[in-house]
Design a protein around this motif. Structure first.
Motif, PDB file in Angstrom:
ATOM      1  N   ILE A 142     -31.055  94.033 -53.234  1.00 36.16           N
ATOM      2  CA  ILE A 142     -31.362  94.084 -54.694  1.00 36.16           C
ATOM      3  C   ILE A 142     -32.770  93.547 -54.695  1.00 36.16           C
ATOM      4  O   ILE A 142     -33.712  94.091 -55.375  1.00 36.16           O
ATOM      5  N   VAL A 143     -33.043  92.472 -54.040  1.00 35.41           N
ATOM      6  CA  VAL A 143     -34.458  91.883 -53.990  1.00 35.41           C
ATOM      7  C   VAL A 143     -35.610  93.053 -53.310  1.00 35.41           C
ATOM      8  O   VAL A 143     -36.663  93.078 -53.825  1.00 35.41           O
ATOM      9  N   GLN A 144     -35.220  93.691 -52.488  1.00 35.38           N
ATOM     10  CA  GLN A 144     -35.853  94.740 -52.113  1.00 35.38           C
ATOM     11  C   GLN A 144     -36.157  95.742 -52.875  1.00 35.38           C
ATOM     12  O   GLN A 144     -37.315  96.331 -52.901  1.00 35.38           O
ATOM     13  N   ASP A 145     -35.312  95.994 -53.664  1.00 34.38           N
ATOM     14  CA  ASP A 145     -35.376  96.981 -54.788  1.00 34.38           C
ATOM     15  C   ASP A 145     -36.208  96.410 -55.853  1.00 34.38           C
ATOM     16  O   ASP A 145     -36.331  97.330 -56.884  1.00 34.38           O
ATOM     17  N   GLY A 146     -36.530  95.516 -55.971  1.00 29.56           N
ATOM     18  CA  GLY A 146     -37.279  94.569 -57.198  1.00 29.56           C
ATOM     19  C   GLY A 146     -36.505  93.793 -57.977  1.00 29.56           C
ATOM     20  O   GLY A 146     -37.058  93.646 -58.888  1.00 29.56           O
ATOM     21  N   GLY A 147     -35.341  93.690 -57.674  1.00 37.41           N
ATOM     22  CA  GLY A 147     -34.383  93.037 -58.455  1.00 37.41           C
ATOM     23  C   GLY A 147     -34.182  91.550 -58.355  1.00 37.41           C
ATOM     24  O   GLY A 147     -34.880  90.885 -57.598  1.00 37.41           O
ATOM     25  N   THR A 148     -33.504  90.960 -59.012  1.00 36.19           N
ATOM     26  CA  THR A 148     -33.143  89.465 -58.982  1.00 36.19           C
ATOM     27  C   THR A 148     -31.484  89.187 -58.591  1.00 36.19           C
ATOM     28  O   THR A 148     -30.739  89.696 -59.299  1.00 36.19           O
ATOM     29  N   ALA A 149     -31.473  88.415 -57.361  1.00 34.13           N
ATOM     30  CA  ALA A 149     -30.083  88.183 -56.995  1.00 34.13           C
ATOM     31  C   ALA A 149     -30.061  86.789 -56.396  1.00 34.13           C
ATOM     32  O   ALA A 149     -31.141  86.500 -55.794  1.00 34.13           O
ATOM     33  N   GLN A 150     -28.976  86.264 -56.248  1.00 37.37           N
ATOM     34  CA  GLN A 150     -28.711  85.045 -55.341  1.00 37.37           C
ATOM     35  C   GLN A 150     -27.423  85.269 -54.673  1.00 37.37           C
ATOM     36  O   GLN A 150     -26.246  85.572 -55.399  1.00 37.37           O
ATOM     37  N   ALA A 151     -27.198  85.044 -53.530  1.00 41.06           N
ATOM     38  CA  ALA A 151     -26.095  85.166 -52.774  1.00 41.06           C
ATOM     39  C   ALA A 151     -25.190  83.512 -52.560  1.00 41.06           C
ATOM     40  O   ALA A 151     -25.796  82.540 -52.678  1.00 41.06           O
ATOM     41  N   ILE A 152     -23.863  83.763 -52.665  1.00 45.52           N
ATOM     42  CA  ILE A 152     -23.101  82.528 -52.397  1.00 45.52           C
ATOM     43  C   ILE A 152     -22.023  83.018 -51.689  1.00 45.52           C
ATOM     44  O   ILE A 152     -21.234  84.078 -51.860  1.00 45.52           O
ATOM     45  N   ARG A 153     -21.532  82.221 -50.672  1.00 42.67           N
ATOM     46  CA  ARG A 153     -20.215  82.458 -49.831  1.00 42.67           C
ATOM     47  C   ARG A 153     -19.112  81.896 -50.599  1.00 42.67           C
ATOM     48  O   ARG A 153     -19.055  80.642 -50.705  1.00 42.67           O
ATOM     49  N   ILE A 154     -17.963  82.524 -51.159  1.00 38.42           N
ATOM     50  CA  ILE A 154     -16.839  81.960 -51.748  1.00 38.42           C
ATOM     51  C   ILE A 154     -15.596  82.571 -51.271  1.00 38.42           C
ATOM     52  O   ILE A 154     -15.651  83.822 -50.675  1.00 38.42           O
ATOM     53  N   ASP A 155     -14.554  81.939 -51.347  1.00 34.15           N
ATOM     54  CA  ASP A 155     -13.336  82.395 -51.319  1.00 34.15           C
ATOM     55  C   ASP A 155     -12.782  82.525 -52.758  1.00 34.15           C
ATOM     56  O   ASP A 155     -12.533  81.620 -53.444  1.00 34.15           O
ATOM     57  N   ALA A 156     -12.584  83.768 -53.362  1.00 36.37           N
ATOM     58  CA  ALA A 156     -12.484  84.262 -54.850  1.00 36.37           C
ATOM     59  C   ALA A 156     -10.992  83.600 -55.257  1.00 36.37           C
ATOM     60  O   ALA A 156     -11.061  83.297 -56.327  1.00 36.37           O
ATOM     61  N   GLY A 157     -10.135  83.101 -54.300  1.00 33.70           N
ATOM     62  CA  GLY A 157      -9.013  82.524 -54.662  1.00 33.70           C
ATOM     63  C   GLY A 157      -8.922  80.968 -54.451  1.00 33.70           C
ATOM     64  O   GLY A 157      -7.835  80.463 -54.811  1.00 33.70           O
ATOM     65  N   ASN A 158     -10.198  80.409 -54.152  1.00 33.98           N
ATOM     66  CA  ASN A 158     -10.147  79.130 -54.365  1.00 33.98           C
ATOM     67  C   ASN A 158     -10.963  78.330 -55.566  1.00 33.98           C
ATOM     68  O   ASN A 158     -12.146  78.889 -55.892  1.00 33.98           O
ATOM     69  N   GLU A 159     -10.308  77.470 -56.266  1.00 32.98           N
ATOM     70  CA  GLU A 159     -11.045  77.203 -57.416  1.00 32.98           C
ATOM     71  C   GLU A 159     -12.117  76.420 -57.268  1.00 32.98           C
ATOM     72  O   GLU A 159     -13.146  76.779 -58.252  1.00 32.98           O
TER      73      GLU A 159
ATOM     74  N   ASP B 165     -14.424  76.986 -55.206  1.00 34.11           N
ATOM     75  CA  ASP B 165     -15.600  78.000 -54.636  1.00 34.11           C
ATOM     76  C   ASP B 165     -15.955  78.664 -55.889  1.00 34.11           C
ATOM     77  O   ASP B 165     -17.039  79.005 -56.180  1.00 34.11           O
ATOM     78  N   VAL B 166     -14.829  79.098 -56.952  1.00 34.86           N
ATOM     79  CA  VAL B 166     -15.080  79.800 -58.066  1.00 34.86           C
ATOM     80  C   VAL B 166     -16.020  78.891 -59.004  1.00 34.86           C
ATOM     81  O   VAL B 166     -17.228  79.453 -59.599  1.00 34.86           O
ATOM     82  N   ALA B 167     -15.690  77.660 -59.081  1.00 37.37           N
ATOM     83  CA  ALA B 167     -16.615  77.012 -59.876  1.00 37.37           C
ATOM     84  C   ALA B 167     -17.993  76.661 -59.463  1.00 37.37           C
ATOM     85  O   ALA B 167     -18.793  76.549 -60.186  1.00 37.37           O
ATOM     86  N   ARG B 168     -18.051  76.665 -58.053  1.00 35.60           N
ATOM     87  CA  ARG B 168     -19.416  76.657 -57.640  1.00 35.60           C
ATOM     88  C   ARG B 168     -20.224  77.794 -57.903  1.00 35.60           C
ATOM     89  O   ARG B 168     -21.486  77.660 -58.067  1.00 35.60           O
ATOM     90  N   ALA B 169     -19.769  79.283 -57.887  1.00 40.15           N
ATOM     91  CA  ALA B 169     -20.327  80.212 -58.182  1.00 40.15           C
ATOM     92  C   ALA B 169     -20.647  80.174 -59.707  1.00 40.15           C
ATOM     93  O   ALA B 169     -21.956  80.789 -59.984  1.00 40.15           O
ATOM     94  N   VAL B 170     -20.198  79.779 -60.748  1.00 42.94           N
ATOM     95  CA  VAL B 170     -20.292  79.755 -61.872  1.00 42.94           C
ATOM     96  C   VAL B 170     -21.660  78.627 -62.055  1.00 42.94           C
ATOM     97  O   VAL B 170     -22.236  78.977 -63.115  1.00 42.94           O
ATOM     98  N   ALA B 171     -21.126  77.646 -61.533  1.00 40.98           N
ATOM     99  CA  ALA B 171     -22.515  76.593 -61.844  1.00 40.98           C
ATOM    100  C   ALA B 171     -23.839  77.249 -61.198  1.00 40.98           C
ATOM    101  O   ALA B 171     -24.681  76.928 -61.734  1.00 40.98           O
ATOM    102  N   LEU B 172     -23.579  77.808 -60.107  1.00 38.93           N
ATOM    103  CA  LEU B 172     -24.968  78.395 -59.484  1.00 38.93           C
ATOM    104  C   LEU B 172     -25.599  79.313 -60.505  1.00 38.93           C
ATOM    105  O   LEU B 172     -26.696  79.332 -60.694  1.00 38.93           O
ATOM    106  N   ALA B 173     -24.548  80.296 -61.082  1.00 38.15           N
ATOM    107  CA  ALA B 173     -25.286  81.229 -62.002  1.00 38.15           C
ATOM    108  C   ALA B 173     -25.888  80.557 -63.074  1.00 38.15           C
ATOM    109  O   ALA B 173     -27.102  81.038 -63.822  1.00 38.15           O
TER     110      ALA B 173
END
Length: 265
Positions: free
Chosen positions: A48-65, A67-75
């Motif tokens: 995405i960044v190479q294409d000129g966009g804006t993105a941030q990666a995060i490693r999470i387990d989508a079924g772990n509460e 981890d999901v809370a961390r992703a929301v906080a990051l956004a």
């Protein structure tokens, strides 16, 4: 540029439908958190960044509460809030025989495929409500509509997702936050790679998707474009629905009959 300035989370963004959708969101101005349990999240964000966009990666387990809370906080921290979540992460698993499967397999499939979207809605919805309006999209499956399109555990988990978005849409009444699901048919992703590879190796590629009227499998981008539509203002009056994207597969009744203890005839 329907998503300029919008803060977006895509789970399962490391490959397949998630990667395609994350790139489509970013291509229309979205600021995307690419969440995945693998390093594919970093690869998607880099694309995405190479294409000129804006993105941030995060490693999470989508079924772990947590981890999901961390992703929301990051956004919220990185992009100032949250407008859209695409709860796409999922796994296969289980075996075709209902009576031979194990509770442990079912528990894991349900944890990721159903509890995962529940956690995404639980933690994302209050943040989206605070923005005044927004959308949540979940990946279900045609397997969640009726039998014949997936194993028992997978099918049951996706049926749960369809009901979940209906419940969530009702419980978010008056908030201006919409919740919908997409029910893909056969799509070429990491989950279906084995079937696609087998067909190609044995000269049977023309049979892929042969049971649907379009006589082909789908591409991740074809699901991604529906996700973008449902997340956009163009779908402002669509709420609590499961949109089927399967080439017409589910428009017909099965053409084979399953007998208990026997193969399909």
């Amino acid at each position: 540029m329907r998503f300029t300035g919008k803060s977006i989370i895509v789970t399962g963004a490391g490959s397949g439908i998630g990667r395609a959708t994350a790139r489509l969101f970013a291509g229309e101005g979205g600021q995307v958190v690419c969440a995945d349990k693998t390093d594919g999240a970093d690869e998607t964000a880099a694309m995405i960044v190479q294409d000129g966009g804006t993105a941030q990666a995060i490693r999470i387990d989508a079924g772990n509460e947590d981890d999901v809370a961390r992703a929301v906080a990051l956004a919220c921290e990185r992009f100032g809030g949250l407008d859209i979540v695409y709860a796409n992460a999922g796994i296969g698993g289980g075996i075709p025989g209902l009576f031979e499967d194990t509770p442990e397999t079912w528990a894991e499939v349900l944890r990721v495929n159903l509890i995962g979207p529940f956690l995404a809605i639980k933690h994302a919805a209050p943040r989206i409500v605070a923005r005044g309006k927004g959308a949540i999209v979940c990946t279900a499956s045609v397997a969640g509509l009726r039998s014949g399109a997936g194993g028992p555990a997978y099918s049951a988990s996706k049926a749960g997702v369809i009901n979940l978005v209906q419940l969530a849409a009702q419980q978010l009444s008056g908030s201006n936050v919409r919740v919908n699901a997409i029910c893909p048919g056969l799509i070429e992703t990491g989950m279906t790679k084995r079937a696609y590879d087998y067909a190609r190796e044995h000269g049977k590629e023309d049979r892929i998707g042969g049971l649907n009227p379009l006589r082909r499998g789908g591409e991740p981008e074809e699901i991604g474009r529906v996700a973008l539509f449902l997340a956009s203002d163009e779908a402002s009056y669509i709420n609590g629905q499961a949109i089927v994207v399967d080439g017409g597969l589910s428009s017909s009744h099965p053409v084979t009959r399953q007998e208990f203890g026997k193969t399909a005839i």
